[in-house]
Write a protein that holds these residues in place. Structure first.
Motif, short mmCIF file in Angstrom:
data_model
loop_
_atom_site.label_atom_id
_atom_site.label_comp_id
_atom_site.label_asym_id
_atom_site.label_seq_id
_atom_site.Cartn_x
_atom_site.Cartn_y
_atom_site.Cartn_z
N SER A 143 0.80 -1.24 0.00
CA SER A 143 0.00 0.00 0.00
C SER A 143 0.82 1.28 0.00
CB SER A 143 -0.96 0.01 1.20
OG SER A 143 -1.80 -1.11 1.13
N VAL A 144 2.05 1.23 -0.51
CA VAL A 144 2.91 2.42 -0.56
C VAL A 144 2.97 2.92 -2.00
CG1 VAL A 144 5.23 3.32 -0.20
CG2 VAL A 144 4.28 1.66 1.40
N TRP A 145 2.65 4.19 -2.19
CA TRP A 145 2.77 4.83 -3.50
C TRP A 145 4.01 5.71 -3.51
CZ3 TRP A 145 -0.18 3.78 -7.64
CH2 TRP A 145 -1.43 3.17 -7.44
N TYR A 146 4.78 5.65 -4.59
CA TYR A 146 5.90 6.57 -4.77
C TYR A 146 5.52 7.55 -5.88
CZ TYR A 146 9.15 3.75 -1.96
OH TYR A 146 9.80 3.09 -0.94
N SER A 147 5.80 8.82 -5.63
CA SER A 147 5.44 9.90 -6.55
C SER A 147 6.68 10.45 -7.25
CB SER A 147 4.75 11.03 -5.79
OG SER A 147 4.56 12.15 -6.62
N SER A 148 6.50 10.85 -8.50
CA SER A 148 7.61 11.45 -9.24
C SER A 148 7.91 12.87 -8.78
CB SER A 148 7.30 11.46 -10.75
OG SER A 148 6.16 12.27 -11.02
N GLU A 149 7.00 13.46 -8.01
CA GLU A 149 7.16 14.86 -7.61
C GLU A 149 7.43 15.01 -6.12
OE1 GLU A 149 7.29 17.11 -10.08
OE2 GLU A 149 6.96 15.37 -11.35
N PRO A 150 8.54 15.66 -5.77
CA PRO A 150 8.81 15.93 -4.35
C PRO A 150 7.71 16.80 -3.75
CG PRO A 150 10.69 16.53 -5.73
CD PRO A 150 9.56 16.21 -6.65
N GLY A 151 7.36 16.54 -2.52
CA GLY A 151 6.36 17.35 -1.83
C GLY A 151 4.93 17.03 -2.21
N ASP A 152 4.73 15.90 -2.90
CA ASP A 152 3.37 15.49 -3.25
C ASP A 152 2.63 15.13 -1.97
OD1 ASP A 152 1.16 14.82 -4.74
OD2 ASP A 152 2.18 13.39 -6.03
N ASN A 153 1.38 14.77 -2.08
CA ASN A 153 0.55 14.39 -0.94
C ASN A 153 1.36 13.53 0.04
OD1 ASN A 153 -1.33 12.54 0.54
ND2 ASN A 153 -2.82 13.83 -0.47
N PRO A 154 1.19 13.77 1.35
CA PRO A 154 2.00 13.06 2.36
C PRO A 154 1.95 11.53 2.29
CG PRO A 154 0.81 14.87 3.37
CD PRO A 154 0.33 14.78 1.95
N ALA A 191 2.17 9.81 -0.39
CA ALA A 191 2.95 9.36 -1.54
C ALA A 191 4.38 9.89 -1.41
CB ALA A 191 2.33 9.86 -2.84
N SER A 192 5.31 9.02 -1.13
CA SER A 192 6.71 9.40 -0.96
C SER A 192 7.39 9.60 -2.32
CB SER A 192 7.44 8.31 -0.19
OG SER A 192 8.83 8.53 -0.21
N ASN A 193 8.36 10.48 -2.36
CA ASN A 193 9.18 10.65 -3.56
C ASN A 193 10.38 9.70 -3.51
OD1 ASN A 193 11.74 12.57 -4.67
ND2 ASN A 193 9.99 12.35 -6.06
N ASN A 194 10.64 9.10 -2.35
CA ASN A 194 11.74 8.16 -2.16
C ASN A 194 13.08 8.75 -2.61
OD1 ASN A 194 12.70 5.64 -1.24
ND2 ASN A 194 12.69 4.81 -3.30
N GLY A 195 13.29 10.01 -2.30
CA GLY A 195 14.55 10.66 -2.66
C GLY A 195 14.78 10.76 -4.16
N GLY A 196 13.72 10.83 -4.94
CA GLY A 196 13.84 10.92 -6.40
C GLY A 196 13.88 9.56 -7.09
N ASN A 197 14.08 8.51 -6.33
CA ASN A 197 14.13 7.15 -6.87
C ASN A 197 12.73 6.53 -6.75
OD1 ASN A 197 15.21 4.81 -7.97
ND2 ASN A 197 15.90 4.04 -5.99
#
Length: 161
Positions: free
Chosen positions: A69-80, A82-88
């Protein structure tokens, strides 16, 4: 009687009115073309990501895992949530399977009504709970209508792609 040269005030106002109407029509067309261009970029990025994900799967017999249930986002600072995972945002995909992970052409706050309340950005989202399948979305981003015949249409999330 003296002949006057030049234009009357009425003639000038009519001319300016016509120019104003024409320029607004042209600007509307230009903005529509820009939105279609960004949507085309999104579609091409998703095709490239799909290809890279399949290459990753062929090599590793799994898709990159984000966790349950973890979403990674391409955009830093997206909805809390959805992590950006440091750009990765798709772990382990770049640079071996794709040069760099793409980001949304706009990447700013979404204007879709369903995305404003959650403070979502226009972004790509990726999720793979266990590596056997994945979900890749162009989330809150499509600026034009992607109809049901489009390869990227999602009937559950029609404004997300």
């Amino acid at each position: 009687m003296k002949k006057s040269r030049g234009f009357t005030l009425i003639e000038l106002l009519i001319t300016l009115g016509i120019i104003g109407v024409l320029s607004s029509i042209i600007m509307g067309s230009v903005n529509s073309a820009r939105a279609k261009g960004r949507d085309s970029q999104r579609k091409q990025a998703m095709i490239s990501l799909r290809t890279a994900l399949e290459l990753y799967f062929i090599t590793n017999n799994t898709y990159p895992i984000t966790g349950a249930s973890v979403w990674y986002s391409s955009e830093p600072g997206d909805n809390p949530i959805a992590s950006n995972n440091g750009g990765n945002w798709i772990p382990g995909l770049a640079p071996t399977y794709i040069g760099t992970l793409p980001r949304d052409p706009k990447g700013d706050a979404s204007s879709h009504s369903s995305c404003i309340s959650g403070a979502w950005k226009m972004a790509f989202l990726y999720r793979s709970d266990n590596g056997t399948s994945y979900k890749l979305l162009s989330h809150c981003a499509p600026e034009t209508t992607w109809d049901s015949t489009s390869l990227f249409y999602d009937s559950v999330r029609p404004t997300w792609a």
